[in-house]
Design an enzyme around this catalytic site. Sequence first.
Site, PDB file in Angstrom:
ATOM      1  N   CYS A  28       0.822  -1.217   0.000  1.00 23.61           N
ATOM      2  CA  CYS A  28       0.000   0.000   0.000  1.00 23.61           C
ATOM      3  C   CYS A  28       0.855   1.265   0.000  1.00 23.61           C
ATOM      4  CB  CYS A  28      -0.920  -0.015   1.223  1.00 23.61           C
ATOM      5  SG  CYS A  28      -2.296   1.137   1.023  1.00 23.61           S
ATOM      6  N   ASP A  68      -6.534  -3.519  11.341  1.00 20.93           N
ATOM      7  CA  ASP A  68      -5.370  -2.637  11.446  1.00 20.93           C
ATOM      8  C   ASP A  68      -5.255  -2.158  12.892  1.00 20.93           C
ATOM      9  OD1 ASP A  68      -3.223  -1.037  10.775  1.00 20.93           O
ATOM     10  OD2 ASP A  68      -4.436   0.550   9.855  1.00 20.93           O
TER      11      ASP A  68
HETATM   12  O1  LIG Z   1      -0.765   4.833   4.557  1.00 18.17           O
HETATM   13  C1  LIG Z   1      -1.358   5.805   5.024  1.00 18.17           C
HETATM   14  O2  LIG Z   1      -0.817   6.919   5.084  1.00 18.17           O
HETATM   15  C2  LIG Z   1      -2.739   5.650   5.535  1.00 18.17           C
HETATM   16  C3  LIG Z   1      -3.493   6.772   5.748  1.00 18.17           C
HETATM   17  C4  LIG Z   1      -4.786   6.666   6.225  1.00 18.17           C
HETATM   18  C5  LIG Z   1      -5.337   5.421   6.492  1.00 18.17           C
HETATM   19  C6  LIG Z   1      -4.580   4.281   6.296  1.00 18.17           C
HETATM   20  C7  LIG Z   1      -3.280   4.362   5.819  1.00 18.17           C
HETATM   21  N1  LIG Z   1      -2.512   3.238   5.603  1.00 18.17           N
HETATM   22  C8  LIG Z   1      -2.916   1.897   5.843  1.00 18.17           C
HETATM   23  O3  LIG Z   1      -2.693   1.533   7.181  1.00 18.17           O
HETATM   24  C9  LIG Z   1      -2.388   0.150   7.282  1.00 18.17           C
HETATM   25  C10 LIG Z   1      -1.141  -0.059   8.105  1.00 18.17           C
HETATM   26  O4  LIG Z   1      -0.040   0.555   7.564  1.00 18.17           O
HETATM   27  P1  LIG Z   1       1.454   0.330   8.116  1.00 18.17           P
HETATM   28  O5  LIG Z   1       1.995  -0.876   7.385  1.00 18.17           O
HETATM   29  O6  LIG Z   1       1.390   0.111   9.585  1.00 18.17           O
HETATM   30  O7  LIG Z   1       2.174   1.554   7.739  1.00 18.17           O
HETATM   31  C11 LIG Z   1      -2.267  -0.351   5.857  1.00 18.17           C
HETATM   32  O8  LIG Z   1      -3.500  -0.926   5.516  1.00 18.17           O
HETATM   33  C12 LIG Z   1      -2.109   0.885   5.056  1.00 18.17           C
HETATM   34  O9  LIG Z   1      -2.705   0.657   3.818  1.00 18.17           O
END
Ligand SMILES: O=C(O)c1ccccc1N[C@@H]1O[C@H](COP(=O)(O)O)[C@@H](O)[C@H]1O
Length: 223
Positions: free
Chosen positions: A8, A131
């Site tokens: 992502c 998450d």
């Molecule tokens: O990535 C971002 O900035 C974000 C912004 C708003 C909502 C979700 C976001 N990211 C998502 O969060 C999870 C966990 O991410 P991480 O691997 O802990 O950085 C993942 O699903 C991202 O797509």
Amino acid sequence: MSLLVKICGLSTRETLQTALDAGADMVGFVFFPPSPRHLSLELGRDLGRLVKQRALKVALTVDADDATLDNIMDALSPDIFQLHGQESVARLRDIKQRFGRPVMKAVPVAAAADLAVLPGYAAVADRILFDARAPKDATRPGGLGEPFDWHLLENLDLKLPYMVSGGLHADNLAEALRVTGAGGVDVSSGVESAPGIKDPEMIQAFIRAARATQDASQELSVR
Ligand SMILES: O=C(O)c1ccccc1N[C@@H]1O[C@H](COP(=O)(O)O)[C@@H](O)[C@H]1O
């Protein structure tokens, strides 16, 4: 069933190409201005064209209104919407109806009580993404590189596909999968050298580790 791997927050052609070449199943594009991974519609359009059905395009939004989703639909034509805000069950239903695309609802987890929303969402969502719950003063509800207590999902009985995210990286994803029984992993910070800066080698290492975990569990199941 094969493990789904989602990378992502891709924001350059090079790192998107790396994710596709390494075999990502889903590539995520963030449309949320406070995020360091936020994409303009123009860049979303450009990156979306590169995907060429080699992976599913996921549009990540946070409590977006219809006009914003219309624009994303026009620019990216996502295969799935990832709804990462406080969207209600009714809003999920509206979005599915209006755009004709599956939705993956992100559910923030910090305590067992956070799972109480599941029956409502499970009736409408196509997939759940667990998450880590962001701190109250965070600038965004995800993408913070923080894990949650995976054991909260240990006895989960969900009749819907689900993925896990939050602070995953190449060295902890196997344990996250083992504990949660998730059918997929989603990562952003864990494949970055700094917030919003994806690292090609980390992307490759994450996908390699995910496939190795998948191979090991398939080997066990045929024994
Ligand atoms: O990535 C971002 O900035 C974000 C912004 C708003 C909502 C979700 C976001 N990211 C998502 O969060 C999870 C966990 O991410 P991480 O691997 O802990 O950085 C993942 O699903 C991202 O797509």
